[in-house]
Write a protein that holds these residues in place. Structure first.
Motif, PDB file in Angstrom:
ATOM      1  N   LEU A   1      38.577  19.156  -2.273  1.00  0.00           N
ATOM      2  CA  LEU A   1      37.992  19.580  -0.999  1.00  0.00           C
ATOM      3  C   LEU A   1      36.540  19.129  -0.914  1.00  0.00           C
ATOM      4  O   LEU A   1      35.735  19.388  -1.809  1.00  0.00           O
ATOM      5  CB  LEU A   1      38.080  21.106  -0.853  1.00  0.00           C
ATOM      6  N   GLY A   2      36.236  18.451   0.194  1.00  0.00           N
ATOM      7  CA  GLY A   2      34.856  18.114   0.518  1.00  0.00           C
ATOM      8  C   GLY A   2      34.490  18.760   1.838  1.00  0.00           C
ATOM      9  O   GLY A   2      35.306  18.804   2.768  1.00  0.00           O
ATOM     10  N   MET A   3      33.291  19.281   1.934  1.00  0.00           N
ATOM     11  CA  MET A   3      32.910  20.032   3.123  1.00  0.00           C
ATOM     12  C   MET A   3      31.452  19.758   3.482  1.00  0.00           C
ATOM     13  O   MET A   3      30.605  19.577   2.611  1.00  0.00           O
ATOM     14  CB  MET A   3      33.105  21.530   2.858  1.00  0.00           C
ATOM     15  N   GLU A   4      31.179  19.716   4.790  1.00  0.00           N
ATOM     16  CA  GLU A   4      29.817  19.684   5.310  1.00  0.00           C
ATOM     17  C   GLU A   4      29.662  20.844   6.295  1.00  0.00           C
ATOM     18  O   GLU A   4      30.582  21.145   7.057  1.00  0.00           O
ATOM     19  CB  GLU A   4      29.546  18.373   6.043  1.00  0.00           C
ATOM     20  N   TYR A   5      28.498  21.455   6.262  1.00  0.00           N
ATOM     21  CA  TYR A   5      28.219  22.601   7.146  1.00  0.00           C
ATOM     22  C   TYR A   5      26.876  22.357   7.806  1.00  0.00           C
ATOM     23  O   TYR A   5      25.884  22.048   7.139  1.00  0.00           O
ATOM     24  CB  TYR A   5      28.193  23.891   6.346  1.00  0.00           C
ATOM     25  N   SER A   6      26.848  22.516   9.107  1.00  0.00           N
ATOM     26  CA  SER A   6      25.598  22.440   9.852  1.00  0.00           C
ATOM     27  C   SER A   6      25.499  23.661  10.759  1.00  0.00           C
ATOM     28  O   SER A   6      26.499  24.051  11.373  1.00  0.00           O
ATOM     29  CB  SER A   6      25.535  21.184  10.715  1.00  0.00           C
ATOM     30  N   GLY A   7      24.319  24.232  10.854  1.00  0.00           N
ATOM     31  CA  GLY A   7      24.168  25.325  11.804  1.00  0.00           C
ATOM     32  C   GLY A   7      23.325  26.466  11.315  1.00  0.00           C
ATOM     33  O   GLY A   7      22.752  26.431  10.229  1.00  0.00           O
ATOM     34  N   TYR A   8      23.289  27.486  12.155  1.00  0.00           N
ATOM     35  CA  TYR A   8      22.453  28.660  11.919  1.00  0.00           C
ATOM     36  C   TYR A   8      23.322  29.812  11.422  1.00  0.00           C
ATOM     37  O   TYR A   8      23.941  30.532  12.212  1.00  0.00           O
ATOM     38  CB  TYR A   8      21.723  29.041  13.205  1.00  0.00           C
TER      39      TYR A   8
ATOM     40  N   ARG B   1      28.843  31.413  20.077  1.00  0.00           N
ATOM     41  CA  ARG B   1      28.193  32.588  20.684  1.00  0.00           C
ATOM     42  C   ARG B   1      27.939  32.239  22.143  1.00  0.00           C
ATOM     43  O   ARG B   1      27.263  31.244  22.438  1.00  0.00           O
ATOM     44  CB  ARG B   1      26.885  32.933  19.986  1.00  0.00           C
ATOM     45  N   GLU B   2      28.475  33.055  23.035  1.00  0.00           N
ATOM     46  CA  GLU B   2      28.344  32.812  24.478  1.00  0.00           C
ATOM     47  C   GLU B   2      28.777  31.391  24.819  1.00  0.00           C
ATOM     48  O   GLU B   2      28.124  30.677  25.590  1.00  0.00           O
ATOM     49  CB  GLU B   2      26.907  33.088  24.935  1.00  0.00           C
ATOM     50  N   ASN B   3      29.891  30.973  24.203  1.00  0.00           N
ATOM     51  CA  ASN B   3      30.494  29.660  24.450  1.00  0.00           C
ATOM     52  C   ASN B   3      29.607  28.490  24.038  1.00  0.00           C
ATOM     53  O   ASN B   3      29.797  27.364  24.519  1.00  0.00           O
ATOM     54  CB  ASN B   3      30.910  29.506  25.929  1.00  0.00           C
ATOM     55  N   LYS B   4      28.706  28.735  23.143  1.00  0.00           N
ATOM     56  CA  LYS B   4      27.866  27.660  22.619  1.00  0.00           C
ATOM     57  C   LYS B   4      28.020  27.602  21.098  1.00  0.00           C
ATOM     58  O   LYS B   4      28.056  28.644  20.435  1.00  0.00           O
ATOM     59  CB  LYS B   4      26.405  27.870  22.996  1.00  0.00           C
ATOM     60  N   VAL B   5      28.116  26.392  20.553  1.00  0.00           N
ATOM     61  CA  VAL B   5      28.298  26.209  19.122  1.00  0.00           C
ATOM     62  C   VAL B   5      26.982  26.507  18.397  1.00  0.00           C
ATOM     63  O   VAL B   5      25.950  25.903  18.706  1.00  0.00           O
ATOM     64  CB  VAL B   5      28.756  24.776  18.797  1.00  0.00           C
ATOM     65  N   VAL B   6      27.024  27.436  17.454  1.00  0.00           N
ATOM     66  CA  VAL B   6      25.827  27.742  16.662  1.00  0.00           C
ATOM     67  C   VAL B   6      25.966  27.258  15.222  1.00  0.00           C
ATOM     68  O   VAL B   6      24.974  27.174  14.487  1.00  0.00           O
ATOM     69  CB  VAL B   6      25.512  29.256  16.678  1.00  0.00           C
ATOM     70  N   ALA B   7      27.205  26.916  14.807  1.00  0.00           N
ATOM     71  CA  ALA B   7      27.436  26.377  13.469  1.00  0.00           C
ATOM     72  C   ALA B   7      28.779  25.675  13.452  1.00  0.00           C
ATOM     73  O   ALA B   7      29.687  26.016  14.223  1.00  0.00           O
ATOM     74  CB  ALA B   7      27.399  27.480  12.410  1.00  0.00           C
ATOM     75  N   GLY B   8      28.914  24.702  12.566  1.00  0.00           N
ATOM     76  CA  GLY B   8      30.171  23.994  12.420  1.00  0.00           C
ATOM     77  C   GLY B   8      30.363  23.531  10.993  1.00  0.00           C
ATOM     78  O   GLY B   8      29.399  23.238  10.289  1.00  0.00           O
ATOM     79  N   MET B   9      31.621  23.508  10.567  1.00  0.00           N
ATOM     80  CA  MET B   9      31.959  23.106   9.201  1.00  0.00           C
ATOM     81  C   MET B   9      33.143  22.152   9.250  1.00  0.00           C
ATOM     82  O   MET B   9      34.191  22.495   9.797  1.00  0.00           O
ATOM     83  CB  MET B   9      32.307  24.342   8.364  1.00  0.00           C
ATOM     84  N   ASN B  10      32.974  20.951   8.706  1.00  0.00           N
ATOM     85  CA  ASN B  10      34.100  20.023   8.614  1.00  0.00           C
ATOM     86  C   ASN B  10      34.600  19.965   7.176  1.00  0.00           C
ATOM     87  O   ASN B  10      33.819  19.757   6.246  1.00  0.00           O
ATOM     88  CB  ASN B  10      33.729  18.632   9.124  1.00  0.00           C
ATOM     89  N   VAL B  11      35.892  20.215   7.006  1.00  0.00           N
ATOM     90  CA  VAL B  11      36.537  20.256   5.697  1.00  0.00           C
ATOM     91  C   VAL B  11      37.551  19.128   5.612  1.00  0.00           C
ATOM     92  O   VAL B  11      38.529  19.094   6.381  1.00  0.00           O
ATOM     93  CB  VAL B  11      37.225  21.623   5.477  1.00  0.00           C
ATOM     94  N   ASN B  12      37.314  18.183   4.709  1.00  0.00           N
ATOM     95  CA  ASN B  12      38.176  17.006   4.523  1.00  0.00           C
ATOM     96  C   ASN B  12      38.406  16.249   5.822  1.00  0.00           C
ATOM     97  O   ASN B  12      39.431  15.594   6.007  1.00  0.00           O
ATOM     98  CB  ASN B  12      39.511  17.401   3.884  1.00  0.00           C
ATOM     99  N   VAL B  13      37.462  16.362   6.736  1.00  0.00           N
ATOM    100  CA  VAL B  13      37.439  15.592   7.984  1.00  0.00           C
ATOM    101  C   VAL B  13      36.055  14.970   8.056  1.00  0.00           C
ATOM    102  O   VAL B  13      35.044  15.687   7.949  1.00  0.00           O
ATOM    103  CB  VAL B  13      37.683  16.475   9.224  1.00  0.00           C
ATOM    104  N   TRP B  14      36.005  13.651   8.235  1.00  0.00           N
ATOM    105  CA  TRP B  14      34.720  12.975   8.075  1.00  0.00           C
ATOM    106  C   TRP B  14      34.260  12.306   9.366  1.00  0.00           C
ATOM    107  O   TRP B  14      35.007  12.170  10.324  1.00  0.00           O
ATOM    108  CB  TRP B  14      34.805  11.973   6.926  1.00  0.00           C
ATOM    109  N   ASP B  15      32.998  11.930   9.350  1.00  0.00           N
ATOM    110  CA  ASP B  15      32.352  11.224  10.468  1.00  0.00           C
ATOM    111  C   ASP B  15      32.291  12.065  11.737  1.00  0.00           C
ATOM    112  O   ASP B  15      32.343  11.534  12.853  1.00  0.00           O
ATOM    113  CB  ASP B  15      33.078   9.894  10.764  1.00  0.00           C
ATOM    114  N   VAL B  16      32.189  13.374  11.571  1.00  0.00           N
ATOM    115  CA  VAL B  16      32.047  14.249  12.743  1.00  0.00           C
ATOM    116  C   VAL B  16      30.777  15.086  12.693  1.00  0.00           C
ATOM    117  O   VAL B  16      30.433  15.734  13.672  1.00  0.00           O
ATOM    118  CB  VAL B  16      33.269  15.198  12.892  1.00  0.00           C
ATOM    119  N   ASN B  17      30.063  15.050  11.569  1.00  0.00           N
ATOM    120  CA  ASN B  17      28.936  15.961  11.429  1.00  0.00           C
ATOM    121  C   ASN B  17      27.831  15.699  12.452  1.00  0.00           C
ATOM    122  O   ASN B  17      27.206  16.643  12.948  1.00  0.00           O
ATOM    123  CB  ASN B  17      28.369  15.901  10.009  1.00  0.00           C
ATOM    124  N   GLU B  18      27.604  14.445  12.779  1.00  0.00           N
ATOM    125  CA  GLU B  18      26.579  14.145  13.782  1.00  0.00           C
ATOM    126  C   GLU B  18      26.946  14.750  15.134  1.00  0.00           C
ATOM    127  O   GLU B  18      26.084  15.269  15.848  1.00  0.00           O
ATOM    128  CB  GLU B  18      26.382  12.639  13.905  1.00  0.00           C
TER     129      GLU B  18
END
Length: 420
Positions: free
Chosen positions: A337-344, A370-387
């Motif tokens: 498992l490889g993971m990237e996490y971005s957010g608050y 939160r209120e239909n807005k992304v405050v954090a995201g984590m991609n697990v074994n899915v790549w080239d989406v962090n940007e």
């Protein structure tokens, strides 16, 4: 005067031997400062990066040279003095002086505290026994690797956070028997919540780790000065040849506190990394930095923050106008498992969790809304989406949860539109 506005005859001092310290030195020079720069590194090493100590360096898949921020020659090329094996013992803001542990002292015009954090130590019975490990420094990583690489050991890990799980993965890779004792009902529950925590729970169980959630440790027991087991509150003794304690970290604020700087969950600094004294700055794990997007202080213990905030703090020290507003980012590698996490992370409590992809097969992107807005995201074994994940967070784009969960809807198309 340099282009950035700081006099080239000034002396800028950095206290710390990690990524934030080395990045700050680079930021100072990049901003055009031509005066003296000194790093009081603390350890005998040149500044190094800590994530590999529980990942690829611990597993033996990376060379020792790979952990260093810069090669040794870089510091000489940049005319940066590095005091290795020297620790700072006192800071005087009144006299602008830093006292070293060997009794020496150095004057500074501006100083950056990049003193990082230390492992939270196990405080119960048996903490002093041989075979009990913490993991923060390169020396601790090497000592632990020497134990794990023998294979066939009984390894008990106290703590089911990031460090505990990464060590579990490394220990299993060496062919050891591994038990993880976590206080929470699922691993990483505090960090990512129970649903994502169960993904890591299943991952470790599938790889032969004995996970004991909701466990409380009362003692580490031993014989002949060596740890032989970990006693649970329920009375069970889990036999151990190696005990690893991974129960969090504490910011190294002692210098700042003794100097009278404002400290509250780290050294309190503004968005330009200035502390309560205008000539003293802080960055990295030790700094509680005012974040202009959140309109509140934020302390982050991840390598990307140490790298980016350290560099920005160096620019600020050199006289450049800085308002740091980066989105926190970190990663982990465990088994396959490889993971990237971005957010608050502080905004995810009580937020709506949206899953795009296959949770059971550990190929997905998770979003916290939160209120239909992304405050954090984590991609697990899915790549080239962090940007794209970061762009959704940064743009405060209003999204429809159903469309966000639909893999057929590209993230870029969500960036382009909002809920009508």
């Amino acid at each position: 005067m340099s282009e950035s506005g700081t006099a080239d005859h000034e002396h800028l001092v950095i206290v710390g031997g990690g990524l934030a310290a080395a990045s700050a030195a680079a930021g100072i020079r990049d901003a055009g400062f031509g005066g003296r720069v000194s790093i009081v590194a603390g350890e005998a090493e040149y500044p190094y990066i800590r994530p590999p100590l529980s990942k690829e360096y611990l597993t033996g898949s990376a060379e020792r040279s790979s952990i260093f921020v810069h090669d040794d020659g870089w510091y000489a090329e940049q005319d940066i003095r590095v005091l290795r094996g020297q620790r700072a013992s006192a800071l005087s803001t009144e006299s602008h002086s830093l006292t070293l542990a060997d009794g020496g002292a150095m004057r500074f015009d501006k100083l950056l505290l990049a003193t990082g954090a230390r492992s939270r130590r196990y405080a119960g019975p048996g903490a002093e026994l041989g075979g009990v490990h913490h993991l923060r420094t390169v020396g601790e990583s090497e000592a632990l690797a020497a134990e794990l690489s023998a294979g066939g050991r009984r390894v008990v890990i106290v703590g089911s956070g990031w460090i505990g799980l990464e060590v579990a993965s490394a220990a299993r890779g060496y062919g050891n028997e591994v038990t993880v004792l976590g206080r929470e009902a699922t691993p990483l529950e505090f960090a990512v919540g129970p649903d994502i925590g169960m993904v890591f729970d299943a991952l470790h169980r599938a790889n032969g780790v004995d996970l004991r959630n909701s466990s409380a440790v009362t003692a580490i027991e031993g014989s002949g000065g060596m740890a032989t087991g970990v006693r649970l509150a329920a009375g069970e003794l889990i036999a151990a040849d190696v005990v690893v304690v991974g129960i969090g970290a504490l910011p190294n604020t002692e210098l700042a506190e003794a100097a009278g700087l404002t400290v509250d969950n780290g050294i309190v600094v503004d968005a330009g990394f200035r502390s309560s004294h205008p000539d003293v700055y802080a960055a990295g794990d030790v700094a509680n930095v005012f974040h202009p997007v959140l309109a509140q202080p934020l302390r982050v213990e991840h390598w990307a923050t140490a790298r980016d905030a350290g560099f920005a703090a160096g620019e600020s020290m050199a006289g450049k106008s800085v308002e740091y507003a980066q989105i926190p980012y970190f990663y982990t590698d465990q088994f396959d498992l490889g993971m990237e996490y971005s957010g608050y992370g502080i905004l995810t409590a009580g937020a709506e969790l949206v899953i795009r992809g296959d949770l059971a097969n550990r190929e997905f992107v998770a979003f916290w809304l939160r209120e239909n807005k992304v405050v954090a995201g984590m991609n697990v074994n899915v790549w080239d989406v962090n940007e794209s994940v970061q762009a959704l967070i940064r743009g405060e784009v209003t999204v429809d949860a159903a469309r966000l969960a639909d893999p057929a809807v590209t993230l870029d198309s969500l960036l382009a539109g909002a809920i009508a």
